[in-house]
Write a protein that holds these residues in place. Structure first.
Motif, PDB file in Angstrom:
ATOM      1  N   PRO A  88       4.080  -3.473  -5.379  1.00 47.97           N
ATOM      2  CA  PRO A  88       3.641  -3.266  -3.996  1.00 47.97           C
ATOM      3  C   PRO A  88       2.123  -3.234  -3.891  1.00 47.97           C
ATOM      4  O   PRO A  88       1.407  -3.357  -4.897  1.00 47.97           O
ATOM      5  N   ASN A  89       1.648  -3.060  -2.673  1.00 47.43           N
ATOM      6  CA  ASN A  89       0.209  -2.972  -2.402  1.00 47.43           C
ATOM      7  C   ASN A  89      -0.126  -1.614  -1.799  1.00 47.43           C
ATOM      8  O   ASN A  89       0.701  -1.001  -1.126  1.00 47.43           O
ATOM      9  N   ALA A  90      -1.347  -1.170  -2.015  1.00 48.12           N
ATOM     10  CA  ALA A  90      -1.822   0.097  -1.448  1.00 48.12           C
ATOM     11  C   ALA A  90      -3.056  -0.153  -0.588  1.00 48.12           C
ATOM     12  O   ALA A  90      -3.937  -0.929  -0.970  1.00 48.12           O
ATOM     13  N   THR A  91      -3.089   0.479   0.579  1.00 50.08           N
ATOM     14  CA  THR A  91      -4.249   0.391   1.464  1.00 50.08           C
ATOM     15  C   THR A  91      -4.608   1.784   1.953  1.00 50.08           C
ATOM     16  O   THR A  91      -3.789   2.704   1.910  1.00 50.08           O
ATOM     17  N   ASP A  92      -5.840   1.926   2.447  1.00 48.33           N
ATOM     18  CA  ASP A  92      -6.300   3.237   2.916  1.00 48.33           C
ATOM     19  C   ASP A  92      -7.352   3.041   3.995  1.00 48.33           C
ATOM     20  O   ASP A  92      -8.033   2.005   4.029  1.00 48.33           O
ATOM     21  N   ASN A  93      -7.485   4.039   4.873  1.00 51.00           N
ATOM     22  CA  ASN A  93      -8.497   3.950   5.933  1.00 51.00           C
ATOM     23  C   ASN A  93      -9.909   3.953   5.371  1.00 51.00           C
ATOM     24  O   ASN A  93     -10.833   3.411   5.985  1.00 51.00           O
ATOM     25  N   CYS A  94     -10.099   4.565   4.204  1.00 55.70           N
ATOM     26  CA  CYS A  94     -11.421   4.540   3.564  1.00 55.70           C
ATOM     27  C   CYS A  94     -11.397   3.561   2.382  1.00 55.70           C
ATOM     28  O   CYS A  94     -11.827   2.439   2.513  1.00 55.70           O
ATOM     29  N   ALA A  95     -10.871   3.995   1.257  1.00 54.76           N
ATOM     30  CA  ALA A  95     -10.775   3.106   0.098  1.00 54.76           C
ATOM     31  C   ALA A  95      -9.830   3.719  -0.921  1.00 54.76           C
ATOM     32  O   ALA A  95      -9.708   4.942  -1.005  1.00 54.76           O
ATOM     33  N   ILE A  96      -9.180   2.845  -1.699  1.00 58.83           N
ATOM     34  CA  ILE A  96      -8.291   3.288  -2.768  1.00 58.83           C
ATOM     35  C   ILE A  96      -9.121   3.545  -4.020  1.00 58.83           C
ATOM     36  O   ILE A  96      -9.897   2.689  -4.458  1.00 58.83           O
ATOM     37  N   ALA A  97      -8.930   4.729  -4.600  1.00 59.50           N
ATOM     38  CA  ALA A  97      -9.615   5.050  -5.861  1.00 59.50           C
ATOM     39  C   ALA A  97      -8.777   4.593  -7.044  1.00 59.50           C
ATOM     40  O   ALA A  97      -9.275   3.929  -7.960  1.00 59.50           O
ATOM     41  N   THR A  98      -7.484   4.941  -7.039  1.00 58.38           N
ATOM     42  CA  THR A  98      -6.576   4.525  -8.114  1.00 58.38           C
ATOM     43  C   THR A  98      -5.222   4.167  -7.529  1.00 58.38           C
ATOM     44  O   THR A  98      -4.797   4.735  -6.528  1.00 58.38           O
TER      45      THR A  98
END
Length: 233
Positions: A122-132
């Motif tokens: 899968p993919n991960a997204t975030d309103n700021c940024a993904i660290a890990t």
């Protein structure tokens, strides 16, 4: 005629009133910032305010973190006064994980008590940024017979965390094998008996996972009556 000059100087700084208190606000949904509003303060002076400026205006977008907002009043005589407050924007929005695979069920690989399992990560997204973005297993890993939970964990730069899981179930459909079965045996009854003690080399059993039991309804060395007896392993 004689004269004197009278010079009056303005040494009094302007005054700023109505300064907002420090503001703490959560980031806007889907954004790594927040639009922050407040009631602007006012400036006054014993003579005249020449300018009244601020580093930020009410309604501006503020990035996650702490920002200092400073107002500066300047009078006609060059006297100035500054006052500040802080705007703190927090990121409370957890990352999102999309495209998590559906549960997978498959047979073990031939001759093995496990199976190599492949899937699209899968993919991960975030309103700021993904660290890990980590997973407990990777596509192509070998999974043992049974059910295994695969966990994906996304952590953003502000330590918010989201997990997503699916299960991999590997089934053992492979039958055990028996090797070394003796050939059919024909033997004369023991002298004076209506039976014969019959011996043979016992076969062996093997399985891709493991043998739980291996039994026979007769053993080498048993006495067999005259006639035909079937020995089953």
């Amino acid at each position: 005629t004689n004269s004197i000059t009278v010079t009056v100087t303005d040494d009094e700084d302007p005054a700023i009133s109505g300064m907002p208190a420090n503001i703490t606000q959560t980031a806007d949904a889907g954004m790594c910032s927040a639009e922050v509003t407040w009631t602007a303060p006012s400036a006054s002076d014993n003579c005249n305010v020449a300018s009244f400026t601020s580093t930020h205006d009410s309604g501006d977008a503020f990035a996650v973190g702490t920002t200092t907002v400073t107002y500066t009043a300047l009078d006609d005589a060059g006297n100035s006064t500054s006052a500040s407050f802080t705007v703190t924007v927090t990121d409370d929005e957890a990352p999102s994980i999309s495209g998590t695979p559906a549960d997978i069920t498959l047979a073990s690989d031939a001759g093995n008590c496990s199976a190599a399992v492949f899937f699209t990560a899968p993919n991960a997204t975030d309103n700021c940024a993904i660290a890990t973005f980590a997973s407990s297993h990777d596509s192509g890993d070998t999974f043992p017979v049974g059910s295994t939970t695969v966990t994906f964990t996304a952590t953003d730069i502000h330590s918010n965390t989201t997990t997503a899981t699916f299960t991999v179930t590997v089934i053992d459909n492979e039958q055990p094998t028996i090797s070394g079965m003796p050939a059919n045996i024909t033997q004369t009854a023991d002298a004076g008996e209506c039976e014969a003690d019959v011996t043979w080399t016992a076969p062996t059993a093997a399985d891709n996972c493991g043998i739980a039991t291996f039994s026979a309804d007769a053993n080498s060395g048993d006495a067999f009556p005259v006639g035909t007896t079937t020995v089953t392993y």
